[in-house]
Design a protein around this motif. Structure first.
Motif, PDB file in Angstrom:
ATOM      1  N   LEU A 227       1.020  -1.047   0.169  1.00 30.52           N
ATOM      2  CA  LEU A 227      -0.021  -0.538   0.161  1.00 30.52           C
ATOM      3  C   LEU A 227       0.709   1.196  -0.056  1.00 30.52           C
ATOM      4  O   LEU A 227       0.930   2.137  -1.064  1.00 30.52           O
ATOM      5  CB  LEU A 227      -0.995  -0.384   1.409  1.00 30.52           C
ATOM      6  CG  LEU A 227      -1.564   0.927   1.677  1.00 30.52           C
ATOM      7  CD1 LEU A 227      -2.626   1.455   0.409  1.00 30.52           C
ATOM      8  CD2 LEU A 227      -2.650   1.299   2.808  1.00 30.52           C
ATOM      9  N   TYR A 228       1.835   1.509   0.618  1.00 33.62           N
ATOM     10  CA  TYR A 228       2.775   2.048   1.425  1.00 33.62           C
ATOM     11  C   TYR A 228       3.322   3.045   0.032  1.00 33.62           C
ATOM     12  O   TYR A 228       3.472   4.517  -0.750  1.00 33.62           O
ATOM     13  CB  TYR A 228       3.632   2.398   2.073  1.00 33.62           C
ATOM     14  CG  TYR A 228       3.234   2.400   3.506  1.00 33.62           C
ATOM     15  CD1 TYR A 228       1.995   2.505   3.933  1.00 33.62           C
ATOM     16  CD2 TYR A 228       3.721   1.722   4.747  1.00 33.62           C
ATOM     17  CE1 TYR A 228       1.490   2.695   4.880  1.00 33.62           C
ATOM     18  CE2 TYR A 228       3.059   0.718   5.709  1.00 33.62           C
ATOM     19  CZ  TYR A 228       2.220   1.321   5.742  1.00 33.62           C
ATOM     20  OH  TYR A 228       1.354   1.156   6.813  1.00 33.62           O
ATOM     21  N   GLU A 229       4.168   1.882  -0.657  1.00 32.89           N
ATOM     22  CA  GLU A 229       4.784   1.871  -2.542  1.00 32.89           C
ATOM     23  C   GLU A 229       3.882   2.017  -2.747  1.00 32.89           C
ATOM     24  O   GLU A 229       4.204   3.464  -4.041  1.00 32.89           O
ATOM     25  CB  GLU A 229       6.065   0.716  -2.569  1.00 32.89           C
ATOM     26  CG  GLU A 229       6.245   0.454  -3.274  1.00 32.89           C
ATOM     27  CD  GLU A 229       7.839   1.153  -3.444  1.00 32.89           C
ATOM     28  OE1 GLU A 229       8.105   1.866  -3.964  1.00 32.89           O
ATOM     29  OE2 GLU A 229       7.720   2.062  -1.886  1.00 32.89           O
ATOM     30  N   ASP A 257      -3.766   5.517  10.091  1.00 32.90           N
ATOM     31  CA  ASP A 257      -3.107   6.809  10.283  1.00 32.90           C
ATOM     32  C   ASP A 257      -1.480   6.606   8.997  1.00 32.90           C
ATOM     33  O   ASP A 257      -1.218   7.601   9.069  1.00 32.90           O
ATOM     34  CB  ASP A 257      -2.825   6.575  11.298  1.00 32.90           C
ATOM     35  CG  ASP A 257      -4.204   6.812  12.708  1.00 32.90           C
ATOM     36  OD1 ASP A 257      -4.713   7.946  11.595  1.00 32.90           O
ATOM     37  OD2 ASP A 257      -3.787   6.348  13.752  1.00 32.90           O
ATOM     38  N   SER A 258      -0.880   5.639   8.949  1.00 29.14           N
ATOM     39  CA  SER A 258       0.327   4.869   8.596  1.00 29.14           C
ATOM     40  C   SER A 258       0.347   5.727   7.548  1.00 29.14           C
ATOM     41  O   SER A 258       1.474   5.734   6.881  1.00 29.14           O
ATOM     42  CB  SER A 258       0.932   3.903   8.966  1.00 29.14           C
ATOM     43  OG  SER A 258      -0.132   2.622   8.358  1.00 29.14           O
ATOM     44  N   LEU A 259      -0.168   5.843   6.611  1.00 22.84           N
ATOM     45  CA  LEU A 259      -0.746   5.641   5.052  1.00 22.84           C
ATOM     46  C   LEU A 259       0.564   7.700   5.039  1.00 22.84           C
ATOM     47  O   LEU A 259       0.288   8.634   4.010  1.00 22.84           O
ATOM     48  CB  LEU A 259      -1.963   6.079   4.713  1.00 22.84           C
ATOM     49  CG  LEU A 259      -2.319   6.241   3.054  1.00 22.84           C
ATOM     50  CD1 LEU A 259      -1.503   5.110   2.082  1.00 22.84           C
ATOM     51  CD2 LEU A 259      -3.905   6.776   2.769  1.00 22.84           C
ATOM     52  N   TYR A 260      -0.036   8.091   6.350  1.00 21.29           N
ATOM     53  CA  TYR A 260      -0.175   9.762   6.054  1.00 21.29           C
ATOM     54  C   TYR A 260       1.666  10.212   6.662  1.00 21.29           C
ATOM     55  O   TYR A 260       2.433  11.093   6.517  1.00 21.29           O
ATOM     56  CB  TYR A 260      -0.652  10.618   7.192  1.00 21.29           C
ATOM     57  CG  TYR A 260      -2.611  10.393   6.678  1.00 21.29           C
ATOM     58  CD1 TYR A 260      -2.529  11.663   5.788  1.00 21.29           C
ATOM     59  CD2 TYR A 260      -3.170   9.674   7.469  1.00 21.29           C
ATOM     60  CE1 TYR A 260      -4.048  11.337   5.375  1.00 21.29           C
ATOM     61  CE2 TYR A 260      -4.288   9.121   6.804  1.00 21.29           C
ATOM     62  CZ  TYR A 260      -4.734  10.903   5.324  1.00 21.29           C
ATOM     63  OH  TYR A 260      -5.696  10.798   5.035  1.00 21.29           O
ATOM     64  N   THR A 261       2.338   9.240   7.406  1.00 18.04           N
ATOM     65  CA  THR A 261       3.660   8.643   7.455  1.00 18.04           C
ATOM     66  C   THR A 261       4.422   8.063   6.295  1.00 18.04           C
ATOM     67  O   THR A 261       4.998   9.149   5.630  1.00 18.04           O
ATOM     68  CB  THR A 261       3.972   8.948   8.658  1.00 18.04           C
ATOM     69  OG1 THR A 261       2.886   7.288   8.942  1.00 18.04           O
ATOM     70  CG2 THR A 261       3.231   9.578   9.701  1.00 18.04           C
ATOM     71  N   LYS A 262       4.096   6.450   7.255  1.00 22.23           N
ATOM     72  CA  LYS A 262       4.687   5.786   5.560  1.00 22.23           C
ATOM     73  C   LYS A 262       5.074   5.989   3.953  1.00 22.23           C
ATOM     74  O   LYS A 262       5.641   5.689   3.507  1.00 22.23           O
ATOM     75  CB  LYS A 262       5.128   4.397   6.275  1.00 22.23           C
ATOM     76  CG  LYS A 262       5.006   3.638   7.567  1.00 22.23           C
ATOM     77  CD  LYS A 262       5.079   2.594   7.683  1.00 22.23           C
ATOM     78  CE  LYS A 262       5.816   2.390   9.080  1.00 22.23           C
ATOM     79  NZ  LYS A 262       5.659   1.233   9.802  1.00 22.23           N
ATOM     80  N   LYS A 282      -6.480  14.694   6.212  1.00 26.09           N
ATOM     81  CA  LYS A 282      -7.751  13.359   6.940  1.00 26.09           C
ATOM     82  C   LYS A 282      -8.882  15.041   6.441  1.00 26.09           C
ATOM     83  O   LYS A 282      -8.814  15.743   7.094  1.00 26.09           O
ATOM     84  CB  LYS A 282      -7.891  12.637   7.656  1.00 26.09           C
ATOM     85  CG  LYS A 282      -7.090  12.114   8.492  1.00 26.09           C
ATOM     86  CD  LYS A 282      -6.900  11.484   9.968  1.00 26.09           C
ATOM     87  CE  LYS A 282      -5.843  10.083   9.765  1.00 26.09           C
ATOM     88  NZ  LYS A 282      -6.033   9.318  10.880  1.00 26.09           N
ATOM     89  N   PRO A 283      -9.860  14.365   6.148  1.00 20.28           N
ATOM     90  CA  PRO A 283     -11.202  15.064   6.091  1.00 20.28           C
ATOM     91  C   PRO A 283     -11.748  15.483   7.501  1.00 20.28           C
ATOM     92  O   PRO A 283     -11.560  14.286   7.710  1.00 20.28           O
ATOM     93  CB  PRO A 283     -12.426  14.445   4.639  1.00 20.28           C
ATOM     94  CG  PRO A 283     -11.565  13.089   5.396  1.00 20.28           C
ATOM     95  CD  PRO A 283      -9.980  12.786   5.470  1.00 20.28           C
TER      96      PRO A 283
END
Length: 299
Positions: A227-229, A257-262, A282-283
């Motif tokens: 997902l992150y990559e 949450d980790s989508l916004y960091t990793k 985030k909306p």
């Protein structure tokens, strides 16, 4: 002057009256089931019914109305396309609604209404108030997007502005319902991530469980790394072309949450810039974004 909007969803039709684009407190809000299985004409009747309920509850009548749709009005044919509510496809929805409601109608799809609502009434207004160009992302059971420039939707020549979910990303995503292979949607939508986990393990897990289990399940960790990559690759194309002032991510995948960091770290590896400076937000509006965005169409 009050602004009126209706959100046409697959299971519900919701209407709202707002006093202005400055106030998210509804004057009136009404919701009824869509009953889409009864066909196209019935859907139009149900939209008219919501409008009648709004009029009755408010004692007012609109001069025009915005409607959020689950697909796009083709600018050439003036018929609907790409609707997951398939009864709407190839139908002249705008013309039929204006004939039924007897007022001017402005329509946009759900991703565009999401982006418009968050730009005018939601997180962009709160956290990036000077943003001129906003890219709104829907990442859930599907992947879509909308572009707002100077407070207006950028629909495009074919009515598909912002539809990054059907850009090519990776062949391993497999066939897409749109007829192509390896679309963004086939790789990073929620069901696509769940399918990837199943293919690796033979076991079914919901995305929420995969997210929670990534610390002790190597296959869950691999699914999240995918997902992150792939998120970084997919979004980098949008940033390189559009270079927006703010990005908002809606939908179930956007709750990770980790989508916004990793995910942001991977994005930095692919954009044509030294670092990622655009805020990825985030909306704030939740499931109100569709109906508020519809109202914002005529605001």
């Amino acid at each position: 002057m009050a602004i009126w909007g209706i959100d046409l969803g697959g299971t519900k039709i919701e209407g709202v009256i707002l006093s202005s684009l400055e106030d998210t407190t509804p004057i009136v809000r009404q919701r009824i089931p869509t009953e889409g299985e009864k066909g196209y004409d019935h859907i139009i009747d149900r939209i008219a019914e919501v409008l009648a309920l709004l009029k009755k509850a408010s004692g007012m009548a609109p001069e025009k109305i915005g409607i959020c749709t689950p697909g796009v009005l083709d600018p050439g044919s003036q018929t609907m396309k790409n609707c997951n509510s398939t009864a709407l496809n190839d139908r002249p929805l705008l013309a039929d609604l204006e004939a039924k409601l007897q007022i001017p109608v402005k329509m946009a799809n759900d991703a565009n209404c999401f982006a418009l609502a968050e730009a005018h009434l939601g997180v962009v207004k709160q956290q990036a108030p000077g943003a001129r160009t906003v890219f709104g992302i829907i990442m859930g059971t599907g992947v879509g997007g909308g572009i707002v420039v100077d407070g207006k939707i950028l629909e495009g020549k074919h009515g598909i502005g912002g539809e990054w979910g059907h850009n090519f990303l990776d062949l391993t995503g497999g066939p897409c319902y749109c007829g192509k292979t390896g679309c963004v949607e086939t790789v990073i939508a929620g069901p696509s991530l769940e399918r990837f986990y199943f293919e690796q393990t033979g076991k079914k897990k919901l995305l929420r469980q995969i997210t929670e289990d990534q610390q002790h399940d190597t296959h869950a960790a691999a699914t999240m790394e995918r997902l992150y990559e792939q998120f970084g690759k997919a979004l980098s194309v949008v940033i390189n072309i559009l270079d927006p002032d703010a990005i908002v991510i809606g939908g179930g995948v956007g709750n990770i949450d980790s989508l916004y960091t990793k995910g942001r770290e991977r994005l930095a590896s692919y954009i044509f810039n030294d670092k990622v400076e655009v805020p990825i937000l985030k909306p704030l509006l939740g499931d109100s974004a569709g109906v508020f965005g519809a109202a914002a169409l005529v605001g």
